[in-house]
Scaffold this motif. Structure first.
Motif, short mmCIF file in Angstrom:
data_model
loop_
_atom_site.label_atom_id
_atom_site.label_comp_id
_atom_site.label_asym_id
_atom_site.label_seq_id
_atom_site.Cartn_x
_atom_site.Cartn_y
_atom_site.Cartn_z
N THR A 174 29.82 -8.58 -51.33
CA THR A 174 29.51 -7.15 -51.30
C THR A 174 29.85 -6.51 -52.64
N GLN A 175 28.97 -5.66 -53.14
CA GLN A 175 29.19 -4.94 -54.39
C GLN A 175 30.18 -3.81 -54.15
N ASN B 161 21.77 -15.77 -57.60
CA ASN B 161 20.54 -15.10 -57.18
C ASN B 161 19.30 -15.98 -57.30
N GLN C 194 26.02 -13.61 -49.94
CA GLN C 194 26.39 -12.94 -51.18
C GLN C 194 27.56 -11.99 -50.95
N MET D 259 21.13 -14.10 -48.42
CA MET D 259 21.61 -12.76 -48.74
C MET D 259 22.93 -12.45 -48.05
N LEU E 136 24.62 -5.21 -51.22
CA LEU E 136 24.68 -6.13 -52.35
C LEU E 136 24.59 -5.42 -53.70
N TYR F 170 16.05 -6.80 -56.93
CA TYR F 170 17.27 -7.58 -56.72
C TYR F 170 17.02 -9.08 -56.89
N GLU G 274 21.14 -4.50 -46.19
CA GLU G 274 21.64 -5.63 -46.97
C GLU G 274 21.55 -5.34 -48.46
#
Length: 404
Positions: free
Chosen positions: A192-193, A67, A190, A187, A238, A258, A234
Motif C-alpha cells: 500500500t502506498q 510492476n 503489492q 495487484m 496502490l 499504473y 485497488e
C-alpha cells in the motif's frame, strides 16, 4: 552496465544480469546514433562503452520490477479486448449479409438479449417472433420491431461464419476473465502506498461543485470491458491518490498509467520531462537561436494514447477541464488541441503522483471567469503600449451625464 534496446532480445539478458545483482542501464538507440565521432572499425559494444565512460548516454525509464507482471497481464488483456471488438464487427457483418438488422433495434448485439437471440439462431430457431420474446424487458424497441429486424435471408455458409465468430467471442471473454483473476492476484500482492497519508490528511480538500445527472451508487457495476473486481479502490490504495477525480480519466486510463509507469515518477525531474517522455511536447528545430519549425515525432506510447482519448472525452464536459479543452479547440486544430489537453492531463497526473495533491474541479464557470480576466488584462496592456487607456462603458456614460 549499459545495454541498447534492440527489439525484445535485450529483455532476457537484462533479467539475467539483474538477478546476478548487476545494475543495468538500458539506453535508446537514438541516443547513440546521433552522436558524431564514431569510426567504421569500432564495434557497437565498444562505441557504447566509450559513450558511457564520457557520460553521454541517458538511462531510459524502466518500470519497477514489481510492476512488470502487472504490465504484462494488462497488455495481454488489452489485446484480447481488441480481438473481442473485431469479433463483434464480424458478427454484425454476418447478420447484415443475411439481411438481419438486429443492430438497428438492439444497441449491443453481444449483450444479454443479443447473445440470447444469437445462440437461439445457431441452435436452429428461425421464427422471428419466438426470437423477439428472448429480449430483456429493458430493451426500448418493441417486440414487433425486433421481430421485423429478424426477418432475414438465412444462408448456411454465413451461419457457419456466425457460429465461428460467436465461439471466438466466447473464448475471448474467457481469456479476459482469466486475465482479470491474474491481475487481481498481482495487484493485491503489492504494498500500500503510504507516503501521501499525512499530506492528504493535513491539506483541506475543497468540495467539488455538484455535477448534473443521477447520483452515483456506492459500488457501481463495472462496465463491459472493465475488470470484475474493485479496480478503482485497488488503484487508490496502490497509488496513494485517486486519479479518477480528474475529469476525463476513467478507471481504465488510471490502470494503464499504473501498469505502464507504476506509482513512482521520481525518474522524471519535472512535469515537463514527463510530458516530453510521453511525446506530448513538440520537437523544436532550432538554428542560430531561432525556432525554425515545430514538429511532432511519431510515438506509440500507451499512456500518451490513453491521455489523448481522455482529452477527447472532455468535449461535452461541464467541468473546468471541459471548458479548457473547448477553449483550446477553438484556437487550435483538432489534433493539436487534443495533444495540448493530453499534456495538461499528464501534468495533473504528475503532480498528484509526486506531491499527493488532490484534484478539485471548480467548474466551467471558473475557467470562463479566469479567461475573461486574462483577456481584459491583455487588452489593457495593448492599450497602454499605444498610449491609450481603457475605460468601462458604464463609467464613461456616467462621466458624460455629469458633463452634460
Amino acid at each position: 552496465m549499459v545495454m541498447q534496446t534492440t527489439g525484445v532480445y535485450w529483455i532476457a539478458v537484462q533479467d539475467v544480469l539483474e538477478k546476478a545483482g548487476l545494475e543495468v542501464a538500458v539506453v535508446d538507440a537514438r541516443g547513440t546514433r546521433s552522436l558524431p565521432g564514431r569510426k567504421s572499425d569500432v564495434q557497437e559494444c565498444q562505441w557504447i562503452r566509450k559513450l558511457d565512460i564520457y557520460g553521454l548516454l541517458r538511462k531510459s525509464f524502466q518500470v519497477p520490477e514489481t510492476n512488470r507482471a502487472i504490465r504484462t497481464i494488462w497488455r495481454v488483456r488489452q489485446r484480447w479486448v481488441r480481438d473481442c471488438g473485431r469479433s463483434i464487427q464480424r458478427i454484425q457483418k454476418a447478420l447484415t449479409t443475411m439481411n438481419v438488422q438486429l443492430a438497428n433495434t438492439i444497441s449491443d448485439v453481444t449483450g444479454k438479449s443479443g447473445l440470447a437471440i444469437l445462440r437461439a439462431i445457431l441452435e436452429g430457431e428461425r421464427n422471428p417472433w419466438v426470437l423477439a420474446r428472448l429480449c430483456d424487458d429493458r430493451i426500448q424497441a418493441s417486440e414487433e420491431e425486433v421481430a421485423h429486424s429478424l426477418q432475414g435471408n438465412w444462408r448456411e455458409d454465413v451461419l457457419f461464419e456466425l457460429r465461428q465468430m460467436v465461439e471466438a467471442y466466447d473464448f475471448q471473454q474467457r481469456q479476459i476473465a482469466s486475465c482479470d483473476q491474474q491481475l487481481e492476484k498481482y495487484m493485491k500482492a503489492q504494498a500500500t502506498q503510504t507516503k501521501f497519508e499525512k499530506t492528504v490528511e493535513d491539506r483541506p480538500v475543497e468540495p467539488s461543485p455538484k455535477k448534473r445527472g443521477r447520483k452515483k451508487s456506492a459500488a457501481p457495476k463495472p462496465r463491459k470491458n472493465q475488470p470484475t473486481f474493485a479496480l478503482e479502490s485497488e488503484l487508490a490504495r496502490l497509488m496513494g491518490v485517486d486519479l479518477t477525480r480528474i475529469d476525463g480519466i476513467s478507471v481504465m486510463t488510471a490502470q494503464t498509467i499504473y501498469a505502464e509507469l507504476g506509482s513512482d515518477l521520481s525518474a522524471f525531474p519535472t512535469e515537463n520531462h514527463f510530458a516530453s517522455w510521453l511525446s506530448l511536447a513538440p520537437k523544436r528545430d532550432v538554428s542560430g537561436g531561432k525556432v525554425i519549425k515545430h514538429r511532432s515525432l511519431p510515438s506509440s506510447n500507451r499512456v500518451a494514447n490513453a491521455l489523448r482519448m481522455s482529452a477527447e472525452s472532455l468535449s461535452h464536459s461541464h467541468s473546468y477541464l471541459g471548458a479548457r479543452y473547448r477553449s483550446l479547440r477553438g484556437r487550435l486544430s483538432g489534433l493539436k488541441a487534443v495533444k495540448a489537453m493530453a499534456r495538461y492531463l499528464a501534468c495533473l497526473v504528475y503532480r498528484m503522483l509526486t506531491k499527493g495533491e488532490q484534484w478539485v474541479d471548480r467548474g466551467a464557470q471558473h475557467f470562463e471567469q479566469k479567461k475573461h480576466v486574462r483577456e481584459l488584462n491583455h487588452l489593457q496592456r495593448k492599450a497602454r503600449s499605444f498610449g491609450l487607456q481603457l475605460i468601462p462603458a458604464e463609467e464613461l456614460m456616467q462621466k458624460n451625464q455629469h458633463a452634460s
